[in-house]
Scaffold this active site. Sequence first.
Site, PDB file in Angstrom:
ATOM      1  N   ASP A  16      -3.875  -1.287  -1.685  1.00  0.00           N
ATOM      2  CA  ASP A  16      -5.059  -1.624  -0.876  1.00  0.00           C
ATOM      3  C   ASP A  16      -6.347  -1.016  -1.444  1.00  0.00           C
ATOM      4  O   ASP A  16      -7.426  -1.617  -1.354  1.00  0.00           O
ATOM      5  CB  ASP A  16      -4.865  -1.220   0.602  1.00  0.00           C
ATOM      6  CG  ASP A  16      -4.390   0.212   0.807  1.00  0.00           C
ATOM      7  OD1 ASP A  16      -4.165   0.919  -0.194  1.00  0.00           O
ATOM      8  OD2 ASP A  16      -4.229   0.630   1.970  1.00  0.00           O
ATOM      9  N   SER A  67       0.806  -1.227   0.000  1.00  0.00           N
ATOM     10  CA  SER A  67       0.000   0.000   0.000  1.00  0.00           C
ATOM     11  C   SER A  67       0.838   1.275   0.000  1.00  0.00           C
ATOM     12  O   SER A  67       0.785   2.088   0.945  1.00  0.00           O
ATOM     13  CB  SER A  67      -0.951  -0.039   1.194  1.00  0.00           C
ATOM     14  OG  SER A  67      -1.701  -1.212   1.120  1.00  0.00           O
ATOM     15  N   ARG A  79       7.735   6.380  -4.070  1.00  0.00           N
ATOM     16  CA  ARG A  79       8.232   6.962  -2.819  1.00  0.00           C
ATOM     17  C   ARG A  79       7.509   6.283  -1.673  1.00  0.00           C
ATOM     18  O   ARG A  79       6.377   5.818  -1.812  1.00  0.00           O
ATOM     19  CB  ARG A  79       7.948   8.470  -2.776  1.00  0.00           C
ATOM     20  CG  ARG A  79       6.490   8.764  -2.991  1.00  0.00           C
ATOM     21  CD  ARG A  79       6.092  10.219  -2.882  1.00  0.00           C
ATOM     22  NE  ARG A  79       4.680  10.330  -3.220  1.00  0.00           N
ATOM     23  CZ  ARG A  79       4.221  10.692  -4.410  1.00  0.00           C
ATOM     24  NH1 ARG A  79       5.066  10.998  -5.381  1.00  0.00           N
ATOM     25  NH2 ARG A  79       2.928  10.749  -4.651  1.00  0.00           N
TER      26      ARG A  79
HETATM   27  C1  GLC Z   1      -0.868   5.974   1.427  1.00  0.00           C
HETATM   28  C2  GLC Z   1      -0.241   5.171   0.306  1.00  0.00           C
HETATM   29  C3  GLC Z   1      -1.290   4.560  -0.578  1.00  0.00           C
HETATM   30  C4  GLC Z   1      -2.303   3.783   0.259  1.00  0.00           C
HETATM   31  C5  GLC Z   1      -2.856   4.650   1.348  1.00  0.00           C
HETATM   32  C6  GLC Z   1      -3.819   3.895   2.245  1.00  0.00           C
HETATM   33  O1  GLC Z   1      -1.529   7.057   0.878  1.00  0.00           O
HETATM   34  O2  GLC Z   1       0.610   6.004  -0.452  1.00  0.00           O
HETATM   35  O3  GLC Z   1      -0.704   3.707  -1.529  1.00  0.00           O
HETATM   36  O4  GLC Z   1      -3.328   3.321  -0.580  1.00  0.00           O
HETATM   37  O5  GLC Z   1      -1.801   5.157   2.133  1.00  0.00           O
HETATM   38  O6  GLC Z   1      -3.219   2.804   2.838  1.00  0.00           O
END
Ligand code: GLC
Length: 505
Positions: free
Chosen positions: A237, A176, A191
Amino acid sequence: MPASRRGSGAFTLPSGQVLAIHTRTQDEEDLPHATKKTMADHLRKYESLFTLTPQRMRMIVEAFKETLEIGLEKHGQIVPMIPTYVFGWPTGQETGEFLAVDLGGTNLRVCLVTLQGDGKFEVTQSKYRLTEEQKQGDGQDLFDFCASCLKTFIDSNFEEGSLQPNELLPLGFTFSYPCTQERIDQGTLIRWTKGFGAANTEGRDVAEMFRESLRKKALLMQTFQNVPVELTAIINDTTGTLIASAYVNPKTRVAVIFGTGCNAAYMERIGSIPKIKHLGLDDGAEMAINCEWGAFDSFVHEHLPRTKYDVTIDESSNKPGEQAFEKLISGRYLGEILRLVICELIDDGVLFLGQNTYKIEIPYALDTAFLSLMESDPTEELLMIIGIFTHFFALETTLAERQFFRALAKLVGRRAARLSACGIAAIVSKMGYLEDGCAVGADGSLYNKYPSFPDRVHEGLQDIFGDKGKRVLFLRTFVGSANNDEDSERQGYLHTCLNTRGSRL
Ligand code: GLC
């Protein structure tokens, strides 16, 4: 005005004794001035700082829509609008057994999901809390840890002989963080977000790093199986939640995670993603887009209402300037916003005079979970808030102060929910979902555990769209399931499996 200083501190003496001190931050003669202001007066100031009018929200929605379009047009934008190579919706009839590893913002989870068709499934799972060292250490070590947990899970959930020799279990990896993808089984980390900072990972293919850890594990371990898995999909996610929600409710069009981070995914017509035109895919087909909207307004800071507390959080984070939207909304930061306001009032000589405040002055000492506890305190005396402050921070509070903290928590939580509503409104409006209405799959600790959060998002949508906002419905859990954490986690795994399966069709 005298320069403001922190009120308290603790020092360890050479003898090992701890010396706690409290220094007034105001000169004596300033005290009456500071205490004259009632908590209600202070609250009014914060109300105007944290309140978002419907008009301001609509302006944010417009800027958001433009940002989403730019992200679809060109590569490398601040909000990257990542094509996921997850094509189209599930039918709800998918079946099979799948493994999933989920590296989120706070925990690592490993699970086995059995899809039974008709939107039904079963999950067995293990959860491991990630340490700060793992989040900040070497990236390969982090994936080694994932591989170890997976190995332990397989050993304890599959009996010896239950797998055919050479049989490989398909493994989905929910990762995620923003990754650019060229295929579903590959992802280059753009990143880290959510406070992660593991070295030697940004710019690399994290699926390949995880495979490397799995290979190492296979060489090292000599138990009944090595790690008999094949990593077939890496997904965000949000993308997973989108597919999982659609598995149980075909009206799903958007998915949002409100957890340690905040982000959304939706299904886009390939013809409307100019930046992948060169791939020659069918324009009429659909692909899920991981928006990575947490980055909205990063660096430029021209659209969002940032207070000085938000600026402090940003500047003292490991990624200043980045994830501007997320830093106003997600569970990682809300407690800290409230804590900074409290610290300001300590510095101004308003709160906790004569008490040792060092515990509450520790950055991130006030967990977002406390906000939701404060808000839901059912007692007249606000006993829960007394408990929080005495137990965790060794501070005594008056009723007026507790009422103030509760009101402040509401302001911070409400602003987060209303800003989230702006992001959802941007997608709904861009995609033209308002007329017929749609369902939004929502997941994450903030959404599931902060009692008033869902209602406030909904209320925000009505402030933006008027009555039509009611046509956007939220799906928290599966049909027929109780609303509890376990169900939310079950949903998390289901999504990874559906995508793992998808990649194998
Ligand atoms: C952050 C991450 C993203 C993820 C979100 C929720 O924003 O960059 O990829 O979906 O958290 O977990």
